[in-house]
Design an enzyme around this catalytic site. Structure first.
Site, short mmCIF file in Angstrom:
data_model
loop_
_atom_site.label_atom_id
_atom_site.label_comp_id
_atom_site.label_asym_id
_atom_site.label_seq_id
_atom_site.Cartn_x
_atom_site.Cartn_y
_atom_site.Cartn_z
N ASP A 263 0.88 -1.16 0.00
CA ASP A 263 0.00 0.00 0.00
C ASP A 263 0.92 1.22 0.00
OD1 ASP A 263 -1.59 2.20 0.62
OD2 ASP A 263 -2.88 1.10 1.99
N TYR B 71 -9.96 14.91 -10.57
CA TYR B 71 -9.27 14.13 -11.60
C TYR B 71 -8.26 15.01 -12.33
CZ TYR B 71 -8.65 10.83 -15.48
OH TYR B 71 -8.12 9.95 -16.41
N LYS C 56 -4.12 14.32 -12.40
CA LYS C 56 -3.35 14.00 -13.60
C LYS C 56 -2.36 15.10 -13.96
CE LYS C 56 -5.36 10.06 -14.00
NZ LYS C 56 -4.61 8.83 -13.62
#
Length: 315
Positions: free
Chosen positions: A85, A185, A189
Site C-alpha cells: 500500500d 481528476y 493527472k
C-alpha cells in the site's frame, strides 16, 4: 539451482537483461502492461499493488499482483510480487529495502499508482463533488507517487542512468488547455505531469532522468468491462463509441517504457511529457496487432473537433 529444458525458450538476453525495475501499481491496466514489456526485454521486475490472491482492494477485482509477476516471468523476465500500500510509509520503505537487499540496485522506477477509478464524478463541480472521495483520489494518485519516489530514488541514484516514469492521463500540452473530467481528476493527472518536470530538475544533475508518460485510450480490464467487451471482441464497442477505434492495449505503453529504459540517450527526454503513440514514432515499436495508434493527435484533430470517427492515418 536445477535447470529444466524450456520447450519454448526465451532469448538468452534482451536490452534490459540485468536491469532491475520497480513498477508501483502493477495489478492491472498500464502497470501490468509496462511490467510485462519490461520483462519481455529481460528485466527483473518488482510489481506492487494491494490486490493479491489472498486479499482484494476496494476495487474488488480478480486481477492480482501475483498474476502480473507470472506474466512478467512468462514474457522472459523475472517477476516478483510484493504486496504494498503506497500510502503506508513503512511498507514502501520495506519494499525498497528488499529490492536493495536482493538486487543492490534499481534502474527503473515506474510510478503508476492510481486507484481512483470509482472516486471521481464526471463533470461535477468541486462544490457538488463528494469531498471525501475527491481527497481520497488525490491521496491515491498523487501522495503515493511522492512517497514512493522519496524512498526509492536514493537506490535508483546509486548507479548512473536511472529512469523514473510517471504515468498519467494526457500530455502536458493537452491537459494545459482542457478540463479533464472533474476538479479532482484534473488536479491529480496534472500533478503527476508536474512531478516528472520537477524530478527532471532534481535527477538530471545526478545522472538520472524522469519522464511523464501517458497511454492513449487504453483497453484496460476496467475499460473493456465498462463497454461489455473483451480484448478479442473490443471492436463491438465501436457501435456505441466509434472513436474507441483509436484505442490501444496496455502493452503499447509498456513498449514505450521498455524503449525509454533501453535508450542510452534517454536523458534527451528528461523532464518532458510523452505519449505512447508519440514514442512509437521515435522508437518504431507497435501495438500487439502491429498498428501504431497515435491517440493524442487523433483526439485533438478528430474527436475534439467533432469530426466523424476515422482512424485513417492515426494508427
Amino acid at each position: 539451482m536445477t535447470h529444466h529444458p524450456d520447450p519454448d525458450p526465451q532469448p538468452a538476453d534482451g536490452p534490459l537483461t540485468g536491469k532491475i525495475a520497480l513498477v508501483a501499481g502493477a495489478t492491472r491496466g498500464a502497470g501490468r502492461g509496462i511490467a510485462v514489456e519490461l520483462g519481455a526485454a529481460g528485466a527483473t521486475v518488482y510489481v506492487t499493488g494491494r490486490t493479491t490472491r489472498a486479499r482484494r482492494s476496494e476495487y474488488d477485482r480478480a486481477e492480482t499482483i501475483e498474476d502480473t509477476a507470472d506474466l512478467v516471468t512468462a514474457a522472459g523476465g523475472h517477476g516478483i510480487a510484493v504486496p504494498t500500500d503506497h500510502l503506508q510509509h513503512d511498507q514502501v520503505r520495506a519494499l525498497v529495502e528488499r529490492v536493495d537487499r536482493e538486487q543492490g540496485r534499481l534502474d527503473v522506477l515506474v510510478n503508476d499508482i492510481w486507484g481512483g477509478e470509482r472516486l471521481f464524478a464526471w463533470d461535477t463541480p468541486v462544490w457538488e463533488h463528494d469531498l471525501d472521495n475527491g481527497l481520497r483520489l488525490l491521496r491515491l494518485a498523487v501522495e503515493t507517487h511522492a512517497v514512493t519516489s522519496h524512498f526509492a530514488l536514493p537506490l535508483l541514484l546509486r548507479h548512473p542512468g536511472g529512469l523514473v516514469v510517471e504515468v498519467t492521463d494526457g500530455t502536458a500540452e493537452y491537459n494545459a488547455t482542457r478540463y479533464r473530467n472533474s476538479f479532482f481528476y484534473d488536479l491529480a493527472k496534472t500533478s503527476v505531469l508536474r512531478m516528472a518536470f520537477s524530478l527532471g530538475h532534481e535527477l538530471g544533475p545526478r545522472g538520472a532522468s524522469a519522464v511523464a508518460l501517458t497511454p492513449g485510450w487504453m483497453r484496460s480490464e476496467i475499460m473493456l468491462d465498462a463497454f461489455g467487451v473483451t480484448e478479442e471482441t473490443w471492436r463491438d464497442a465501436l457501435r456505441d463509441q466509434p472513436h474507441f477505434a483509436i484505442s490501444e492495449t496496455p502493452r503499447y505503453v509498456g513498449r514505450a517504457v521498455a524503449a525509454l529504459a533501453a535508450d542510452p540517450d534517454v536523458a534527451r527526454f528528461n523532464g518532458t511529457s510523452q505519449s505512447s503513440g508519440g514514442l512509437a514514432q521515435v522508437y518504431g515499436f507497435t501495438d500487439l496487432d502491429g498498428s501504431r495508434p497515435d491517440a493524442w493527435r487523433y483526439l485533438v484533430e478528430v474527436q475534439d473537433t467533432g469530426k466523424p470517427a476515422d482512424v485513417t492515418g492515426y494508427r
